[in-house]
Design a protein around this motif. Structure first.
Motif, PDB file in Angstrom:
ATOM      1  N   GLN A 208       0.843  -1.205   0.000  1.00 46.49           N
ATOM      2  CA  GLN A 208       0.000   0.000   0.000  1.00 46.49           C
ATOM      3  C   GLN A 208       0.877   1.254   0.000  1.00 46.49           C
ATOM      4  OE1 GLN A 208      -3.608  -0.181   2.460  1.00 46.49           O
ATOM      5  NE2 GLN A 208      -3.087   1.874   3.178  1.00 46.49           N
ATOM      6  N   ALA A 209       1.956   1.221   0.785  1.00 49.73           N
ATOM      7  CA  ALA A 209       2.870   2.374   0.845  1.00 49.73           C
ATOM      8  C   ALA A 209       3.508   2.628  -0.531  1.00 49.73           C
ATOM      9  CB  ALA A 209       3.943   2.131   1.900  1.00 49.73           C
ATOM     10  N   PHE A 210       3.702   1.576  -1.277  1.00 49.21           N
ATOM     11  CA  PHE A 210       4.274   1.700  -2.625  1.00 49.21           C
ATOM     12  C   PHE A 210       3.291   2.399  -3.573  1.00 49.21           C
ATOM     13  CE2 PHE A 210       4.761  -0.789  -6.766  1.00 49.21           C
ATOM     14  CZ  PHE A 210       5.818  -0.016  -7.242  1.00 49.21           C
ATOM     15  N   GLY A 211       2.028   2.445  -3.179  1.00 50.30           N
ATOM     16  CA  GLY A 211       1.051   3.210  -3.973  1.00 50.30           C
ATOM     17  C   GLY A 211      -0.003   2.344  -4.648  1.00 50.30           C
ATOM     18  N   VAL A 212      -0.002   1.064  -4.326  1.00 47.86           N
ATOM     19  CA  VAL A 212      -0.988   0.171  -4.945  1.00 47.86           C
ATOM     20  C   VAL A 212      -2.323   0.305  -4.226  1.00 47.86           C
ATOM     21  CG1 VAL A 212      -1.581  -2.256  -5.295  1.00 47.86           C
ATOM     22  CG2 VAL A 212       0.734  -1.470  -5.752  1.00 47.86           C
ATOM     23  N   GLN A 213      -3.386   0.377  -5.007  1.00 50.18           N
ATOM     24  CA  GLN A 213      -4.712   0.540  -4.401  1.00 50.18           C
ATOM     25  C   GLN A 213      -5.666  -0.588  -4.756  1.00 50.18           C
ATOM     26  OE1 GLN A 213      -5.946   4.287  -5.948  1.00 50.18           O
ATOM     27  NE2 GLN A 213      -4.161   5.290  -5.024  1.00 50.18           N
ATOM     28  N   GLN A 214      -6.661  -0.732  -3.899  1.00 56.60           N
ATOM     29  CA  GLN A 214      -7.709  -1.735  -4.076  1.00 56.60           C
ATOM     30  C   GLN A 214      -8.274  -1.705  -5.506  1.00 56.60           C
ATOM     31  OE1 GLN A 214     -10.690  -1.488  -0.996  1.00 56.60           O
ATOM     32  NE2 GLN A 214     -12.196  -2.342  -2.397  1.00 56.60           N
ATOM     33  N   ASP A 215      -8.561  -2.876  -6.034  1.00 57.41           N
ATOM     34  CA  ASP A 215      -9.160  -3.045  -7.366  1.00 57.41           C
ATOM     35  C   ASP A 215      -8.203  -2.809  -8.534  1.00 57.41           C
ATOM     36  OD1 ASP A 215     -11.610  -3.928  -6.499  1.00 57.41           O
ATOM     37  OD2 ASP A 215     -12.386  -1.887  -6.272  1.00 57.41           O
ATOM     38  N   GLN A 216      -6.964  -2.384  -8.238  1.00 57.32           N
ATOM     39  CA  GLN A 216      -5.993  -2.253  -9.326  1.00 57.32           C
ATOM     40  C   GLN A 216      -5.511  -3.638  -9.763  1.00 57.32           C
ATOM     41  OE1 GLN A 216      -2.789   0.203  -7.871  1.00 57.32           O
ATOM     42  NE2 GLN A 216      -3.549   1.991  -8.971  1.00 57.32           N
ATOM     43  N   PHE A 217      -4.941  -3.677 -10.963  1.00 54.48           N
ATOM     44  CA  PHE A 217      -4.274  -4.890 -11.427  1.00 54.48           C
ATOM     45  C   PHE A 217      -2.779  -4.702 -11.192  1.00 54.48           C
ATOM     46  CE2 PHE A 217      -8.224  -4.905 -13.760  1.00 54.48           C
ATOM     47  CZ  PHE A 217      -8.555  -6.247 -13.850  1.00 54.48           C
ATOM     48  N   VAL A 218      -2.165  -5.643 -10.503  1.00 50.67           N
ATOM     49  CA  VAL A 218      -0.727  -5.539 -10.232  1.00 50.67           C
ATOM     50  C   VAL A 218      -0.024  -6.798 -10.734  1.00 50.67           C
ATOM     51  CG1 VAL A 218       1.012  -5.477  -8.398  1.00 50.67           C
ATOM     52  CG2 VAL A 218      -0.948  -3.965  -8.300  1.00 50.67           C
ATOM     53  N   GLY A 219       1.043  -6.596 -11.500  1.00 48.68           N
ATOM     54  CA  GLY A 219       1.791  -7.741 -12.014  1.00 48.68           C
ATOM     55  C   GLY A 219       2.718  -8.309 -10.947  1.00 48.68           C
ATOM     56  N   VAL A 220       2.874  -9.612 -10.909  1.00 47.57           N
ATOM     57  CA  VAL A 220       3.895 -10.222 -10.053  1.00 47.57           C
ATOM     58  C   VAL A 220       4.721 -11.177 -10.911  1.00 47.57           C
ATOM     59  CG1 VAL A 220       2.825 -10.050  -7.764  1.00 47.57           C
ATOM     60  CG2 VAL A 220       2.203 -11.913  -9.226  1.00 47.57           C
ATOM     61  N   LEU A 221       6.032 -10.989 -10.804  1.00 43.88           N
ATOM     62  CA  LEU A 221       6.960 -11.806 -11.570  1.00 43.88           C
ATOM     63  C   LEU A 221       7.946 -12.380 -10.561  1.00 43.88           C
ATOM     64  CD1 LEU A 221       8.028 -12.705 -14.329  1.00 43.88           C
ATOM     65  CD2 LEU A 221       9.320 -10.586 -14.451  1.00 43.88           C
ATOM     66  N   LEU A 222       7.567 -13.522  -9.995  1.00 47.75           N
ATOM     67  CA  LEU A 222       8.312 -14.046  -8.857  1.00 47.75           C
ATOM     68  C   LEU A 222       8.576 -15.539  -9.009  1.00 47.75           C
ATOM     69  CD1 LEU A 222       6.181 -12.208  -6.158  1.00 47.75           C
ATOM     70  CD2 LEU A 222       8.529 -11.630  -6.760  1.00 47.75           C
ATOM     71  N   LYS A 223       9.518 -16.022  -8.198  1.00 46.37           N
ATOM     72  CA  LYS A 223       9.846 -17.454  -8.228  1.00 46.37           C
ATOM     73  C   LYS A 223       9.087 -18.179  -7.114  1.00 46.37           C
ATOM     74  CE  LYS A 223      14.504 -16.598  -9.895  1.00 46.37           C
ATOM     75  NZ  LYS A 223      15.932 -16.638  -9.585  1.00 46.37           N
ATOM     76  N   ASN A 224       9.198 -19.496  -7.094  1.00 46.09           N
ATOM     77  CA  ASN A 224       8.618 -20.256  -5.983  1.00 46.09           C
ATOM     78  C   ASN A 224       9.437 -19.963  -4.727  1.00 46.09           C
ATOM     79  OD1 ASN A 224       6.778 -21.478  -7.671  1.00 46.09           O
ATOM     80  ND2 ASN A 224       7.205 -23.549  -6.933  1.00 46.09           N
ATOM     81  N   HIS A 225       8.845 -19.248  -3.799  1.00 41.37           N
ATOM     82  CA  HIS A 225       9.546 -18.840  -2.586  1.00 41.37           C
ATOM     83  C   HIS A 225       8.488 -18.467  -1.561  1.00 41.37           C
ATOM     84  CE1 HIS A 225      12.140 -16.509   0.075  1.00 41.37           C
ATOM     85  NE2 HIS A 225      13.183 -16.996  -0.588  1.00 41.37           N
ATOM     86  N   LEU A 226       8.842 -18.545  -0.282  1.00 49.37           N
ATOM     87  CA  LEU A 226       7.916 -18.155   0.774  1.00 49.37           C
ATOM     88  C   LEU A 226       7.463 -16.703   0.583  1.00 49.37           C
ATOM     89  CD1 LEU A 226       6.512 -18.949   3.363  1.00 49.37           C
ATOM     90  CD2 LEU A 226       8.571 -18.341   4.626  1.00 49.37           C
ATOM     91  N   ASP A 227       8.390 -15.833   0.170  1.00 54.37           N
ATOM     92  CA  ASP A 227       8.049 -14.419  -0.052  1.00 54.37           C
ATOM     93  C   ASP A 227       6.929 -14.275  -1.079  1.00 54.37           C
ATOM     94  OD1 ASP A 227      10.106 -13.778   1.645  1.00 54.37           O
ATOM     95  OD2 ASP A 227      11.545 -13.354   0.034  1.00 54.37           O
ATOM     96  N   THR A 228       6.924 -15.154  -2.065  1.00 57.11           N
ATOM     97  CA  THR A 228       5.895 -15.087  -3.107  1.00 57.11           C
ATOM     98  C   THR A 228       4.525 -15.412  -2.512  1.00 57.11           C
ATOM     99  OG1 THR A 228       7.542 -15.770  -4.690  1.00 57.11           O
ATOM    100  CG2 THR A 228       5.258 -15.981  -5.393  1.00 57.11           C
ATOM    101  N   VAL A 229       4.503 -16.416  -1.637  1.00 59.48           N
ATOM    102  CA  VAL A 229       3.250 -16.778  -0.967  1.00 59.48           C
ATOM    103  C   VAL A 229       2.740 -15.562  -0.195  1.00 59.48           C
ATOM    104  CG1 VAL A 229       2.220 -18.323   0.763  1.00 59.48           C
ATOM    105  CG2 VAL A 229       4.031 -19.180  -0.758  1.00 59.48           C
ATOM    106  N   VAL A 230       3.663 -14.903   0.524  1.00 62.13           N
ATOM    107  CA  VAL A 230       3.302 -13.737   1.333  1.00 62.13           C
ATOM    108  C   VAL A 230       2.768 -12.609   0.437  1.00 62.13           C
ATOM    109  CG1 VAL A 230       4.297 -11.912   2.795  1.00 62.13           C
ATOM    110  CG2 VAL A 230       4.891 -14.319   3.211  1.00 62.13           C
ATOM    111  N   ILE A 231       3.462 -12.336  -0.643  1.00 64.78           N
ATOM    112  CA  ILE A 231       3.040 -11.241  -1.534  1.00 64.78           C
ATOM    113  C   ILE A 231       1.677 -11.543  -2.171  1.00 64.78           C
ATOM    114  CG2 ILE A 231       3.591 -10.049  -3.712  1.00 64.78           C
ATOM    115  CD1 ILE A 231       6.587 -10.253  -2.815  1.00 64.78           C
ATOM    116  N   LEU A 232       1.508 -12.782  -2.623  1.00 62.45           N
ATOM    117  CA  LEU A 232       0.231 -13.127  -3.265  1.00 62.45           C
ATOM    118  C   LEU A 232      -0.942 -12.987  -2.295  1.00 62.45           C
ATOM    119  CD1 LEU A 232       1.367 -16.148  -5.476  1.00 62.45           C
ATOM    120  CD2 LEU A 232       0.551 -13.919  -6.284  1.00 62.45           C
ATOM    121  N   PHE A 233      -0.739 -13.421  -1.051  1.00 62.97           N
ATOM    122  CA  PHE A 233      -1.821 -13.275  -0.063  1.00 62.97           C
ATOM    123  C   PHE A 233      -1.992 -11.814   0.357  1.00 62.97           C
ATOM    124  CE2 PHE A 233      -1.607 -17.971   0.972  1.00 62.97           C
ATOM    125  CZ  PHE A 233      -2.901 -18.222   0.566  1.00 62.97           C
TER     126      PHE A 233
END
Ligand code: ATP
Ligand code: MG
Length: 493
Positions: free
Chosen positions: A47-72
């Motif tokens: 949210q601090a980065f500026g992403v808001q509800q209902d926006q589409f945000v791209g994620v380009l990540l590998k299989n990692h715990l951090d990815t699970v955290v970001i997706l949730f």
């Protein structure tokens, strides 16, 4: 709509069973409460980065715990995740980023070069690496306590096997019903633990994440498929279910040699493409409980699954639809085909996408009265078991007979000198079309020998009229054979 509302999946799971294990990644183990706390903080950073509800945000990540955290975290904020395949080339990524019109992109630290290229080609897109994201001062996140089942949760591009990839809109309801349908078929017990070594950016991996939070079930996350670690973790972490594609399963079977998987292992969920019969037979011999399945990005993972009790009697079948779903086989006019008659597979169910992102026309083309046309050909036997034959676009019609390249490829692959095989059709004055084969060999073998080999196993009209020996077959990032490229090669010859 009120009756379409549910509590936010992860938040609710952390409330219901906070102490249960959610995920094992390398040496780390997180309970649902711990996962929620990390996710909450990351949501604040996003949210601090500026992403808001209902926006589409791209994620380009590998299989990692951090990815699970970001997706949730994106789900906590009600942001729609456009989950990109990290094996794509920068040009393909730029295409998908433009196509989906994402506002920003979160990507792996190690993708700096890709980031540069993306920034050069997409003027208004904001990018951030996960390292920079995790260093941000977190804002107090505006958590969405409720989700609506018809809301879009994720966008996932199809593999682009038959043409340009299309962004599949997957709603919370699609993921919910996919998870429920799977549990109603495979069953769910408190001792279940799912191994995920398929990519999280693919529906096969992402659906494990959703099942974990919906069932309250731990999953083991691997960065990539490693056959030794797979076998070791099945024992060590008491894994009971694993998702695989054919090549992974072959490697497991080879590696096991005379060994057996432990008793507690109860389901090898096989999907992604056709399964070679010799592999299925080898699994029966080794008591590997294979559940063959058929599904696609548009059905938010498996929609048809075969239980192992039918492994032998229905060898090669993909099974019956999951409880909430339906399937039909139709002819060119959309009329129902008879039992055992081949036609297009059409499917329906609450796990099926409402359509493609920014692709009204493609959506209308594929949906008719609530049924989704898969573009795959198959038949259903008298008892309702589905057999998938091939993609409609790859069908070869020779002298009025239908030829399925997959059948010829499977035959060729059974030859010990054939490492890989791809079959397509070329125009023929007499027959309309005839099949030809592209072969990657791992031993000396002649065209005549292969022709003879096929003649012994296939009807004459199915035997390729020419064999081209090549170094490598064209495959996409999902490792699927691009037969349309084979057709282009032939046209150039
Ligand atoms: P695109 O739609 O862009 O051409 P794709 O269809 O390959 O790409 P996915 O959604 O990843 O993208 O793959 C789903 C397809 O995989 C199915 O439509 C089918 O053709 C194939 N497939 C999946 N399971 C099976 C199976 N059990 N047997 C045969 N083919 C299968
Ligand atoms: Mg497809």
């Amino acid at each position: 709509m009120q009756n379409e509302t549910m509590p936010n999946f992860l938040k609710n799971r952390a409330f219901l069973t906070p102490e249960r294990t959610a995920v094992y990644f390398k040496e780390q183990t997180l309970t649902f409460k711990e996962l929620y706390d990390r996710t909450h903080e990351t949501a604040g950073q996003i949210q601090a980065f500026g992403v808001q509800q209902d926006q589409f945000v791209g994620v380009l990540l590998k299989n990692h715990l951090d990815t699970v955290v970001i997706l949730f975290a994106l789900q906590l904020l009600g942001v729609k995740a456009v989950i990109l395949n990290n094996r794509l080339s920068p040009a393909e990524l730029v295409w998908q980023l433009n196509d989906s019109k994402v506002a920003s992109l979160i990507l792996e630290d190690s993708f700096a070069e890709i980031e540069q290229e993306i920034n050069q080609q997409t003027a208004s897109l904001k990018t951030i690496t996960k390292e920079r994201l995790f260093q941000m001062e977190a804002a107090m996140p505006a958590i969405k306590d409720e989700i609506c089942l018809s809301q879009i949760c994720t966008i996932m591009y199809t593999s682009g096997t038959t043409g340009n990839p299309k962004g599949v809109m997957q709603t919370y309801g699609n993921h919910w019903w996919s998870s429920v349908g799977s549990a109603l078929n495979l069953g769910y017990t408190k001792s279940d633990c799912w191994l995920c070594s398929v990519p999280l950016f693919h529906i096969s991996g992402f659906s494990i994440l959703m099942r974990s939070v919906i069932y309250g079930m731990p999953f083991v996350l691997h960065e990539r498929f490693d056959v030794e670690r797979t076998i070791a973790d099945i024992s060590r972490k008491k894994v009971t279910i694993m998702s695989v594609v054919g090549t992974m399963l072959s490697r497991i079977v080879e590696k096991l040699e005379d060994r057996r998987l432990p008793e507690h292992f109860r389901c090898m969920l096989l999907g992604g493409g056709p399964a070679p019969l010799p592999l299925l037979q080898a699994c029966v011999k080794k008591d590997i409980p294979v559940f063959q399945s058929y599904g696609m990005t548009e059905s938010s993972s498996q929609i048809v699954t075969l239980s192992p009790e039918y492994s032998l009697t229905k060898l090669g079948s993909a099974g019956k639809p999951l409880f909430p779903a339906q399937l039909k086989i139709v002819d060119e006019n959309g009329l129902p085909a008879k039992a055992s008659e081949a036609g297009e597979i059409i499917v329906k169910g609450p796990n099926v996408t409402p359509g493609y992102l920014n692709r009204q026309e493609a959506t209308e083309e594929k949906f008719h009265a609530g049924w989704f046309s898969t573009g795959d050909i198959g038949y259903v036997d008298e008892e309702g078991f589905l057999y998938v034959l091939d993609r409609r676009s790859d069908l070869i019609i020779s002298g009025g007979e239908n030829i399925y390249p997959a059948e010829i490829e499977a035959t060729l692959l059974a030859h010990p000198a054939v490492a890989d095989a791809g079959v397509t059709g070329i125009a023929d004055a007499k027959w309309g079309q005839v099949p030809i084969a592209f072969i990657v060999k791992n031993n000396t073998v002649s065209e005549d020998e292969l022709q003879q080999f096929c003649l012994e196993k296939l009807a004459k009209y199915k035997v390729p009229k020419a064999f081209y020996f090549i170094e490598m077959l064209p495959r996409n990032a999902a490792k699927k054979l691009l037969r349309r490229q084979l057709r282009e090669w032939v046209a150039d010859k």
